[in-house]
Design a protein around this motif. Sequence first.
Motif, PDB file in Angstrom:
ATOM      1  N   ASP A 132     -14.135 -47.213  28.083  1.00  0.00           N
ATOM      2  CA  ASP A 132     -12.688 -47.417  28.090  1.00  0.00           C
ATOM      3  C   ASP A 132     -12.134 -47.621  26.681  1.00  0.00           C
ATOM      4  OD1 ASP A 132     -10.144 -47.685  29.170  1.00  0.00           O
ATOM      5  OD2 ASP A 132     -10.364 -49.828  29.562  1.00  0.00           O
ATOM      6  N   SER A 133     -12.481 -46.702  25.790  1.00  0.00           N
ATOM      7  CA  SER A 133     -12.016 -46.773  24.410  1.00  0.00           C
ATOM      8  C   SER A 133     -11.418 -45.437  23.994  1.00  0.00           C
ATOM      9  CB  SER A 133     -13.162 -47.138  23.458  1.00  0.00           C
ATOM     10  OG  SER A 133     -14.140 -46.092  23.442  1.00  0.00           O
ATOM     11  N   ASP A 134     -10.629 -45.434  22.920  1.00  0.00           N
ATOM     12  CA  ASP A 134     -10.065 -44.185  22.411  1.00  0.00           C
ATOM     13  C   ASP A 134     -11.176 -43.214  22.014  1.00  0.00           C
ATOM     14  OD1 ASP A 134      -7.572 -45.282  22.782  1.00  0.00           O
ATOM     15  OD2 ASP A 134      -7.293 -45.853  20.681  1.00  0.00           O
ATOM     16  N   ALA A 135     -12.207 -43.731  21.367  1.00  0.00           N
ATOM     17  CA  ALA A 135     -13.324 -42.868  20.976  1.00  0.00           C
ATOM     18  C   ALA A 135     -14.035 -42.305  22.202  1.00  0.00           C
ATOM     19  CB  ALA A 135     -14.307 -43.646  20.106  1.00  0.00           C
ATOM     20  N   GLY A 136     -14.124 -43.099  23.253  1.00  0.00           N
ATOM     21  CA  GLY A 136     -14.713 -42.617  24.501  1.00  0.00           C
ATOM     22  C   GLY A 136     -13.891 -41.497  25.112  1.00  0.00           C
ATOM     23  N   ASP A 137     -12.557 -41.601  25.027  1.00  0.00           N
ATOM     24  CA  ASP A 137     -11.696 -40.527  25.527  1.00  0.00           C
ATOM     25  C   ASP A 137     -11.975 -39.224  24.786  1.00  0.00           C
ATOM     26  OD1 ASP A 137     -10.544 -42.380  27.183  1.00  0.00           O
ATOM     27  OD2 ASP A 137      -8.697 -42.591  26.016  1.00  0.00           O
ATOM     28  N   ALA A 138     -12.132 -39.324  23.457  1.00  0.00           N
ATOM     29  CA  ALA A 138     -12.369 -38.121  22.652  1.00  0.00           C
ATOM     30  C   ALA A 138     -13.700 -37.473  23.014  1.00  0.00           C
ATOM     31  CB  ALA A 138     -12.321 -38.479  21.173  1.00  0.00           C
ATOM     32  N   VAL A 139     -14.735 -38.282  23.187  1.00  0.00           N
ATOM     33  CA  VAL A 139     -16.044 -37.750  23.578  1.00  0.00           C
ATOM     34  C   VAL A 139     -15.949 -37.084  24.944  1.00  0.00           C
ATOM     35  CG1 VAL A 139     -18.367 -38.430  24.297  1.00  0.00           C
ATOM     36  CG2 VAL A 139     -17.427 -39.281  22.148  1.00  0.00           C
ATOM     37  N   ARG A 140     -15.261 -37.728  25.881  1.00  0.00           N
ATOM     38  CA  ARG A 140     -15.133 -37.147  27.223  1.00  0.00           C
ATOM     39  C   ARG A 140     -14.400 -35.802  27.172  1.00  0.00           C
ATOM     40  NH1 ARG A 140     -13.192 -41.118  29.228  1.00  0.00           N
ATOM     41  NH2 ARG A 140     -10.957 -40.681  29.116  1.00  0.00           N
ATOM     42  N   CYS A 180     -16.990 -55.791  34.334  1.00  0.00           N
ATOM     43  CA  CYS A 180     -15.876 -55.002  34.851  1.00  0.00           C
ATOM     44  C   CYS A 180     -15.334 -54.077  33.762  1.00  0.00           C
ATOM     45  CB  CYS A 180     -14.736 -55.897  35.331  1.00  0.00           C
ATOM     46  SG  CYS A 180     -15.213 -57.103  36.605  1.00  0.00           S
ATOM     47  N   SER A 181     -15.015 -52.856  34.140  1.00  0.00           N
ATOM     48  CA  SER A 181     -14.397 -51.924  33.205  1.00  0.00           C
ATOM     49  C   SER A 181     -13.794 -50.760  33.972  1.00  0.00           C
ATOM     50  CB  SER A 181     -15.419 -51.408  32.186  1.00  0.00           C
ATOM     51  OG  SER A 181     -16.440 -50.672  32.827  1.00  0.00           O
ATOM     52  N   ARG A 182     -12.903 -50.061  33.290  1.00  0.00           N
ATOM     53  CA  ARG A 182     -12.362 -48.822  33.839  1.00  0.00           C
ATOM     54  C   ARG A 182     -13.244 -47.680  33.356  1.00  0.00           C
ATOM     55  NH1 ARG A 182      -6.527 -45.944  32.422  1.00  0.00           N
ATOM     56  NH2 ARG A 182      -6.739 -44.206  33.910  1.00  0.00           N
ATOM     57  N   VAL A 183     -13.690 -46.835  34.294  1.00  0.00           N
ATOM     58  CA  VAL A 183     -14.601 -45.748  33.949  1.00  0.00           C
ATOM     59  C   VAL A 183     -14.013 -44.422  34.411  1.00  0.00           C
ATOM     60  CG1 VAL A 183     -16.644 -47.229  34.042  1.00  0.00           C
ATOM     61  CG2 VAL A 183     -15.922 -46.011  36.100  1.00  0.00           C
ATOM     62  N   ARG A 184     -14.366 -43.382  33.664  1.00  0.00           N
ATOM     63  CA  ARG A 184     -14.005 -42.018  34.050  1.00  0.00           C
ATOM     64  C   ARG A 184     -15.289 -41.197  34.084  1.00  0.00           C
ATOM     65  NH1 ARG A 184     -10.717 -45.371  30.726  1.00  0.00           N
ATOM     66  NH2 ARG A 184      -8.517 -44.744  30.865  1.00  0.00           N
ATOM     67  N   ASN A 185     -15.844 -41.056  35.264  1.00  0.00           N
ATOM     68  CA  ASN A 185     -17.039 -40.238  35.433  1.00  0.00           C
ATOM     69  C   ASN A 185     -16.663 -38.759  35.441  1.00  0.00           C
ATOM     70  OD1 ASN A 185     -18.586 -42.544  35.683  1.00  0.00           O
ATOM     71  ND2 ASN A 185     -18.617 -42.499  37.917  1.00  0.00           N
ATOM     72  N   VAL A 186     -17.524 -37.947  34.862  1.00  0.00           N
ATOM     73  CA  VAL A 186     -17.330 -36.501  34.852  1.00  0.00           C
ATOM     74  C   VAL A 186     -18.421 -35.875  35.717  1.00  0.00           C
ATOM     75  CG1 VAL A 186     -17.204 -34.423  33.427  1.00  0.00           C
ATOM     76  CG2 VAL A 186     -16.340 -36.600  32.535  1.00  0.00           C
ATOM     77  N   VAL A 187     -18.022 -35.087  36.718  1.00  0.00           N
ATOM     78  CA  VAL A 187     -18.990 -34.464  37.617  1.00  0.00           C
ATOM     79  C   VAL A 187     -18.737 -32.957  37.680  1.00  0.00           C
ATOM     80  CG1 VAL A 187     -19.400 -36.504  39.040  1.00  0.00           C
ATOM     81  CG2 VAL A 187     -17.541 -34.957  39.624  1.00  0.00           C
ATOM     82  N   ALA A 188     -19.810 -32.209  37.810  1.00  0.00           N
ATOM     83  CA  ALA A 188     -19.729 -30.752  37.958  1.00  0.00           C
ATOM     84  C   ALA A 188     -20.932 -30.307  38.768  1.00  0.00           C
ATOM     85  CB  ALA A 188     -19.714 -30.070  36.592  1.00  0.00           C
ATOM     86  N   THR A 189     -20.760 -29.240  39.541  1.00  0.00           N
ATOM     87  CA  THR A 189     -21.818 -28.777  40.434  1.00  0.00           C
ATOM     88  C   THR A 189     -22.111 -27.309  40.208  1.00  0.00           C
ATOM     89  OG1 THR A 189     -21.194 -30.407  42.121  1.00  0.00           O
ATOM     90  CG2 THR A 189     -22.516 -28.537  42.851  1.00  0.00           C
ATOM     91  N   VAL A 190     -23.392 -26.983  40.130  1.00  0.00           N
ATOM     92  CA  VAL A 190     -23.861 -25.603  40.115  1.00  0.00           C
ATOM     93  C   VAL A 190     -24.298 -25.243  41.529  1.00  0.00           C
ATOM     94  CG1 VAL A 190     -25.642 -24.029  39.275  1.00  0.00           C
ATOM     95  CG2 VAL A 190     -24.592 -25.659  37.712  1.00  0.00           C
ATOM     96  N   GLY A 191     -23.810 -24.115  42.046  1.00  0.00           N
ATOM     97  CA  GLY A 191     -24.195 -23.678  43.385  1.00  0.00           C
ATOM     98  C   GLY A 191     -23.556 -24.487  44.490  1.00  0.00           C
ATOM     99  N   ALA A 192     -22.318 -24.926  44.270  1.00  0.00           N
ATOM    100  CA  ALA A 192     -21.643 -25.757  45.278  1.00  0.00           C
ATOM    101  C   ALA A 192     -21.498 -25.023  46.607  1.00  0.00           C
ATOM    102  CB  ALA A 192     -20.272 -26.179  44.761  1.00  0.00           C
ATOM    103  N   GLU A 193     -21.456 -23.690  46.551  1.00  0.00           N
ATOM    104  CA  GLU A 193     -21.274 -22.903  47.775  1.00  0.00           C
ATOM    105  C   GLU A 193     -22.569 -22.751  48.561  1.00  0.00           C
ATOM    106  OE1 GLU A 193     -22.932 -20.350  44.675  1.00  0.00           O
ATOM    107  OE2 GLU A 193     -21.301 -21.828  44.717  1.00  0.00           O
ATOM    108  N   ARG A 194     -23.688 -23.159  47.980  1.00  0.00           N
ATOM    109  CA  ARG A 194     -24.982 -22.989  48.651  1.00  0.00           C
ATOM    110  C   ARG A 194     -25.208 -24.101  49.680  1.00  0.00           C
ATOM    111  NH1 ARG A 194     -28.914 -19.604  46.024  1.00  0.00           N
ATOM    112  NH2 ARG A 194     -27.864 -18.361  44.434  1.00  0.00           N
TER     113      ARG A 194
END
Length: 733
Positions: A58-66, A99-113
């Motif tokens: 939950d930092s500005d630098a974390g936003d940039a990395v994300r 406690c913290s605010r988090v922004r998880n990033v998720v992506a799927t390969v083969g979601a249609e399978r």
Amino acid sequence: MGGWWRGLLVVGLLLAGFAVKGALIAPPALPNAGEFDVDRAVARLQRILGDQRPHPVDSDAGDAVRDRLIAELRGVGLQPLVRDAVDCSALPGSRVVSCSRVRNVVATVGAERPGRHVLLDAHYDSTPTGPGAADDGIGVATLLEVAAVLQSSPPPRPVTFLFNEGEEFGLNGSSAFMSGDPLARQVNSLINVEARGVTGPATMFETSEPNGPAISAYASASTRPFANSLSTDFAKLIPNYTDVVELKPAGWTILNYAIIGNETRYHTPGDTVASLDRRSVAHMGSEVLGATRALAGIPEPAAVHADRAVFTDIAGRWFIRVPIAVAATAVGLLLLVSAFVAWHQRAYRRPLIVAVAMALSGTVAAGLLGFALTSMRAGDFWRAYPLATYLGIYAALLAAMTATWARWGRGIDLAQARPAVWLLILLLGAVTSIVVPGAMIFFLFAPAIALLGIAAAHRSRAAGTVLNTVAIAVQFVMFAQLLAQIEMLLIDGPLWAVAPLAALSALPALVETDPQRLRPTVAASLVGMLALCVMALALPRSSSERPAAFTIDYFRDLDRREAKWAVATKQAPLPAGFPGKWSRGILPYNGRTRWIADAPDLDVPLPQARLIDGRNEGQGRRVRIAVSPGGANAVAIRFDERTMLVALGRPGQLERIPTKGEPDKAVVRCSGRTCEGFVVEALLADRQPIEAEVIATRFGLPPQGRTLVNARPVNAHPQYAPDSTISLDRVKF
């Protein structure tokens, strides 16, 4: 049993073996890591980290990395989603809620399978101390490259990539994934990637239980295996705080990987892309890619080989696994056969007592030397050059064991010494295996070969000698590899921790010497020990490759109107001429012993904790408290130990607080920008007034701390926590 030279040769070979054992766990050189392109993976990591500044939750630098991470995912053809959540969670048995605010990033390969998902997990946040190129940049780089490979050759079932935030603060990202992400309900397999250093092989150190399905997949996929069931058992016994803590209760089939070499750069500014070993990245990538494909090829891994196995690699080249029932039966039979042989050869009395005395004397000598060295030179003085110190410890162990054999081994022939030694090893192995069953794998092969050698010696002395030599070599290699792992893992010591295992490594070889001709060997061992100890005490305690830990804080107690400078050095002395008048002590914000000096009143964060709601419930009450970090990066409320807390967290997400545990004072803490006005809820077992401390932490020192920063040794840097400005106030509700 041979001439005087034989003792010198045996001890020399043992000490040489202890010196080069690190080669058994060296990261493999994989110039061609198969489909995994290490150069491309590292280039992606470099782009994601940018200027390599710390990027905590939950930092500005974390936003940039994300943002840069999302761009990389889109660049390989994926459509990432961001899951935004506020999470409060506690580690098992802990009295700290994070406690913290988090922004998880998720992506799927083969979601249609069809089929349930294989989940690959790594965290993209770093500690506030360093850029986290290894921890967990190696995980981010690995997942990205694996995703790119799988995009061109999709697996049989979906593979989801979770880049979570907040692992470093309290596993908040993985906790939020489990509690709020719908993808969590579609998963049945997990591969987690972590780091506790910047080099070393990709060690698979934790599995699901029973481990049969996970080990079956691992064995089929690994080309350069580094894993053993003793390590995975220890991972369950000691604090092991990775995302798997939050993900494991789901019952998935799990493989957890990490590199752990050179911990001096872990959670420091030195955890950079330049310091990250490319061999480690290549090995991690090839292992994770193979394991992903293996798990993705099995619709329901948990239904495959649901038993438990014991297992080990040998020098990263071969992998051996044995069903635990078979291993337990084998150890029992070997112990019975060994006991019978010892009885038949009359080796169960004096020969066995002498073998025990040798192991004990070596262990005690190594422990005493370790105590003496740390008394003469405080702190982790071996940090830069650990080999010299550990070789001194091993030389002391060998000298004591050899002296014991020379004094009391006379009159014991090989036909008695060998059965006594292997009976002792099997006895200790059986006892150890009761506590950590994974240890059984280390007490199967060498004892079996040795017992065959003892039997063969009745018909052919040469055959017996050959088999006994093979048993000694197998025993030493397997135990030496464990010793290398222990040295790497326990970088802070204690030094004596290696002694019991080292004694068992050396014992079978030492009894092959003539006890009447060992005086030159004992003398040479003592001379070698003294030379190595002098070297260990004279060598610098830090280097550019392995820096010393040196964290500076400014602390102000607002309630008591006191201010201090504090320096944490892991017990090492401050350098000559370091400005100020310093003494050892403990400050209220942390129980760690530090160097402390008086400081002037300077600008600090002004934290606040304000009661906004309170109501009685049964015999207790429920209260809500709004906190403000007062300009700090993190804020915590630490409750008086007399406070009868039942649960703690935020409204709607409370964690049960153990009545006893660590720390004595329960804590709820918040990190990041969301902490301004954050509401904490506490459930109490009584209605007594609450006394608490509110603690604010701002990363970095006041300008007046520049003098201390400039005086910090060149080969030293903060570790685990950055240089910080900390303020503490006391409140009552």
